[in-house]
Structure formats: structure tokens, C-alpha cells
Design an enzyme around this catalytic site. Sequence first.
Site, PDB file in Angstrom:
ATOM      1  CG  ASN A 125      -5.004   3.675   9.443  1.00  0.00           C
ATOM      2  OD1 ASN A 125      -5.384   4.668   8.824  1.00  0.00           O
ATOM      3  ND2 ASN A 125      -3.937   3.680  10.208  1.00  0.00           N
ATOM      4  CB  CYS A 145       2.394   2.455  10.467  1.00  0.00           C
ATOM      5  SG  CYS A 145       1.557   1.355   9.336  1.00  0.00           S
ATOM      6  N   GLY A 202       0.813  -1.207   0.000  1.00  0.00           N
ATOM      7  CA  GLY A 202       0.000   0.000   0.000  1.00  0.00           C
ATOM      8  C   GLY A 202       0.849   1.261   0.000  1.00  0.00           C
ATOM      9  CB  THR A 203       3.914   2.190   1.850  1.00  0.00           C
ATOM     10  OG1 THR A 203       3.326   1.916   3.127  1.00  0.00           O
ATOM     11  CG2 THR A 203       4.843   3.382   1.961  1.00  0.00           C
ATOM     12  CB  SER A 233      -2.253  -3.202   1.339  1.00  0.00           C
ATOM     13  OG  SER A 233      -1.257  -3.924   2.021  1.00  0.00           O
ATOM     14  CB  ALA A 234      -1.563  -8.629  -0.612  1.00  0.00           C
TER      15      ALA A 234
HETATM   16  N1  PLP Z   1      -2.948   2.941   3.956  1.00  0.00           N
HETATM   17  C1  PLP Z   1      -3.619   2.540   5.035  1.00  0.00           C
HETATM   18  C2  PLP Z   1      -4.953   3.137   5.327  1.00  0.00           C
HETATM   19  C3  PLP Z   1      -3.068   1.592   5.892  1.00  0.00           C
HETATM   20  O1  PLP Z   1      -3.750   1.211   6.976  1.00  0.00           O
HETATM   21  C4  PLP Z   1      -1.796   1.057   5.591  1.00  0.00           C
HETATM   22  C5  PLP Z   1      -1.143   0.098   6.519  1.00  0.00           C
HETATM   23  O2  PLP Z   1      -1.466   0.005   7.677  1.00  0.00           O
HETATM   24  C6  PLP Z   1      -1.150   1.486   4.429  1.00  0.00           C
HETATM   25  C7  PLP Z   1      -1.748   2.428   3.637  1.00  0.00           C
HETATM   26  C8  PLP Z   1       0.202   0.937   4.050  1.00  0.00           C
HETATM   27  O3  PLP Z   1       0.067  -0.343   3.466  1.00  0.00           O
HETATM   28  P1  PLP Z   1       1.308  -1.354   3.447  1.00  0.00           P
HETATM   29  O4  PLP Z   1       1.466  -1.873   4.826  1.00  0.00           O
HETATM   30  O5  PLP Z   1       0.899  -2.418   2.466  1.00  0.00           O
HETATM   31  O6  PLP Z   1       2.480  -0.585   2.956  1.00  0.00           O
END
Ligand code: PLP
Length: 378
Positions: free
Chosen positions: A141, A315, A71-72, A189-190
Site C-alpha cells: 500500500n 492508516c 479488509g481489516t 476491501s470495497a
Molecule cells: N490491507 C491493505 C494492504 C490496506 O492497504 C488496507 C487499508 O489501507 C487494509 C488492509 C485495511 O482495509 P480496510 O480499510 O478495508 O479495513
Amino acid sequence: MVTHAYLDWNATGRLRQEAQAAMTAALAVTGNPSSVHAAGRAARHLVEAAREQVAALVGTAPGDVVFTSGGTEANMLALSPVLGEVLLISAIEHPSVRCGGRFSAVEEIPATAAGVVDLAALERRLARCSRPLVSLMLANNETGVIQPVAEAAAIVHAAGGLIHVDAVQGPGRISCDFNALGADLMTLSAHKIGGPQGVGALIRRDGVQLDPLIKGGGQEHGARAGTENVAGIAGFGAAAEAVARCWADEAALVAGLRDRLEAGLAATAPETVIFGREAPRLPNTTLFGIPGMKAETAVIAFDLAGVAVSSGAACSSGKVAPSHVLAAMGAAPELARGAIRASLGYSTSEDEIEAFLKAWAALAEGLYKIRKQQEFAA
Ligand code: PLP
């Protein structure tokens, strides 16, 4: 400490059996998806099958799916000045959006006390923008509050802009249709849907130009160079297919367990505040606090009782600062600093909820004792 109750699904979910099986099978395939020989074609087949599965999950065409490392990275790929002159985001976005991607500046649109982006403020700001790119999450989140993405998309398009939707927390919990939401770009994001960590996707509406972050070979139609993570992508595809099939039933079960958890919180400590409760929320998420609770000690107390929860966003765990989400909602700093998130998933059991509530009762009793001692000493 063995964890008996895993209630941190918004941080990462349990790998689905289908995903594990698909990954195990993919790991046995030797071949680079870019190679033309039969071995390469076998690997390419896995990647393209997964692309179809991910596309089907969000109701789009396979050609709109760009696989990323998560996702990032998908957020970073989306947030490029090529797509807009100014980047507007809500005040409650994930840090991977808050950083602004490749924009040098980012402007925040406030959220209401219920944790929903203020659409009137967005509309006012858009009236003064040319070529805006707006990034709005589908669901938060931390609080689980669902954002009015389709309404925001209509406003953004009327202002001549594009909208990117960070939908990482959506699939498996709520309907997540790319076209119905009116998105131009969407992040997935998987590992939030029962797939592996380290793989995700950016969905891009046909015609929306991408500015590659990683350049080199022509993989992903030039949008993301580098040999594909074939096993990870295969696991993502299998998880997406399982979610598309089962999410409505799973979400209904999870909602029942979450409601039981919230009823138990209040039964033990009636002054418990559940953040974002006034707004539509994901069926799996509860962010709560009570006066006097310290998040870092509460997470440890739950952990010692074998219950995995998190303080605010995973995070940013390890940091004691109140979350930017609760700050944007105007939550009292003392309550915000103590907020604990419990998030459920497709395999959460009644026993796990009971284990959580038992740990909560012990923790609340401790807090009441401290409060009494303080009152006595005052
Ligand atoms: N966006 C949201 C809303 C998230 O909750 C997260 C991860 O917690 C991300 C992006 C980032 O995704 P990834 O962990 O796959 O990098």
C-alpha cells in the site's frame, strides 16, 4: 481547504457512480436477508447478486466469498491458529496483518531493498516449519511494489502450508485472479475499488476451514454472524462489476499519468528518490522523498495547495515515525521519515497532476532555499 487534486487513492478511492446507484436502490429495500418473506428475499437477492459480482472479479465461485466489514476484519478472520501452527508474514505487511490476527506470535520474512519479499528467506524458514500459515500482500500500500504471490504460494504449498493473500490494493490496478495466484484465502476491501467504506470480503478456497470472529446467527454460512450490510454489499458488488469491466483501460490511463507525475518530480528535483522503482509496481502509486523534506510539513504544504497526498500509509498518518516498509527496505531514516505517497485512481485527471506538480515545485523551491541558508550559515 477545498481539495482540487485528490491523490490518496490507496487510502480510499472515489465512490463509483455504479456503486452509489446500487447503494441508493438497496437503501430503499426494507427486509432482512435472513427473513423468508418476499421483503427478506428481495434483500437476500441483493446480497447474493453482489456475491456473484465480487466472485467474478477474482475468478472464483460465489460460495467462496464471505462478506466482512472491510479488509481489516477479513485479515483478522483469515489469521487464525486453526489454519496453521506458525504465522509467517512479510516485513512489509499492512498493520492489520502485522498484528498477527489471532496468533500470539508472528514471524517476519525480510524484504529486499526493492521492497519485494525475500523468497529464498521464506523457503529457508518454511523448511523448519510444520503447518505454516503465510500471509503475503499482493501489492504494498505504501510503495505499490507487487509481490511474487504465485511463486510464494508454490513454495508454501510444497512445504505443506496455506497462504493468505491481502489483495486489498490489487483489483482495478493489476490482474487479481484467486486461482492463478494460488491463494487459499484472499482479502478484498470495497473502498479501494470505488465501493463504499466499511465492507470487504474474505475469499476462501473450498475446503479451507474458517474460525469465525463474530459468532451468533448463521449468516455467511456461519463464517460471520450479524445482519448483512445490504447497501454496502450491493455497492461493493457494483464496484466489483465495474472494475472487472474497465480495469485494464483505467490502469493504462493511470499509468500514463503516474509516469508524468514521476517525470515531473525528477524534472524539478533530480535527487528525488522513488522508493521501489526497481521492482514491478502498481500503475497508480508513487512513494518518494528528497533529503531535507519532512513528511508532516510536506503533507500540509500540499494540502494548503489543495492537493491531497499522504505520508506513508494513511492508516498510520499522524505518526512521524518512519514507515516499517521503508525500514524493511533499508531506506536511509532521514529520507524514509520524509516520504510522501501520491496514489491515483480511475478518475484522476491531467489537471490534478498539474496541480500536484505546481505544489511540488513550490515545496522544492522552499527546501532549496533552506538548504542554501544552512550552507551559508555553516
Ligand atoms: N490491507 C491493505 C494492504 C490496506 O492497504 C488496507 C487499508 O489501507 C487494509 C488492509 C485495511 O482495509 P480496510 O480499510 O478495508 O479495513
